[in-house]
Write a protein that holds these residues in place. Sequence first.
Motif, PDB file in Angstrom:
ATOM      1  N   ARG A  37       7.220  -6.340   0.711  1.00 11.23           N
ATOM      2  CA  ARG A  37       5.928  -5.638   0.660  1.00 11.23           C
ATOM      3  C   ARG A  37       5.896  -4.353   1.483  1.00 11.23           C
ATOM      4  N   GLU A  40       3.955  -1.301   0.482  1.00 14.15           N
ATOM      5  CA  GLU A  40       2.499  -1.276   0.635  1.00 14.15           C
ATOM      6  C   GLU A  40       2.075  -0.693   1.985  1.00 14.15           C
ATOM      7  N   PRO A  76      -2.969  -3.906   4.070  1.00 14.28           N
ATOM      8  CA  PRO A  76      -2.949  -4.577   2.768  1.00 14.28           C
ATOM      9  C   PRO A  76      -3.464  -6.018   2.871  1.00 14.28           C
TER      10      PRO A  76
END
Length: 152
Positions: A37, A40, A76
């Motif tokens: 991730r 992000e 996020p």
Amino acid sequence: MDIVTQPQIMLLGISVKAPWDALWQQMPQAWQQLFGRLWEIDQDPDPILVDASLQCQKGLYQQLVSCQVTASATIPTGMAAVCIPPASYIHYTHSGPATAIADSFAAMLNWARAQHMPVSDLKLDFGYSQGADEPAHELYIALQPTPQWRWV
């Protein structure tokens, strides 16, 4: 070993809260989740990755596998951010396998005791990467009084 002052540090990543004997399983899973991730969080091709051991209360360790970010970073969904104020730390550069990092932290704690320096639970480990290329880790243990970090 030396004593350094770090400015405010902002970290964003995956929170892990577990007893010591469960960290060995949960931390690698959190790192894999973070690696998947990172896009992000940060567009930097070489982000600064940090394992932050924030505190230990009643046998539960509060960890954050994270990326260093600016204060304006967006958090996020499913991630956590922490702001650590400026503080003084014991600093040591660990060279060698990541499996020996705990030994380096132990040596830092022994050095602090010999110097009569009170330390806090807050430990920072800068030097992780998405690959296996981790030539060194910059290790920090915050001196007391404990920096009053806060979730953002």
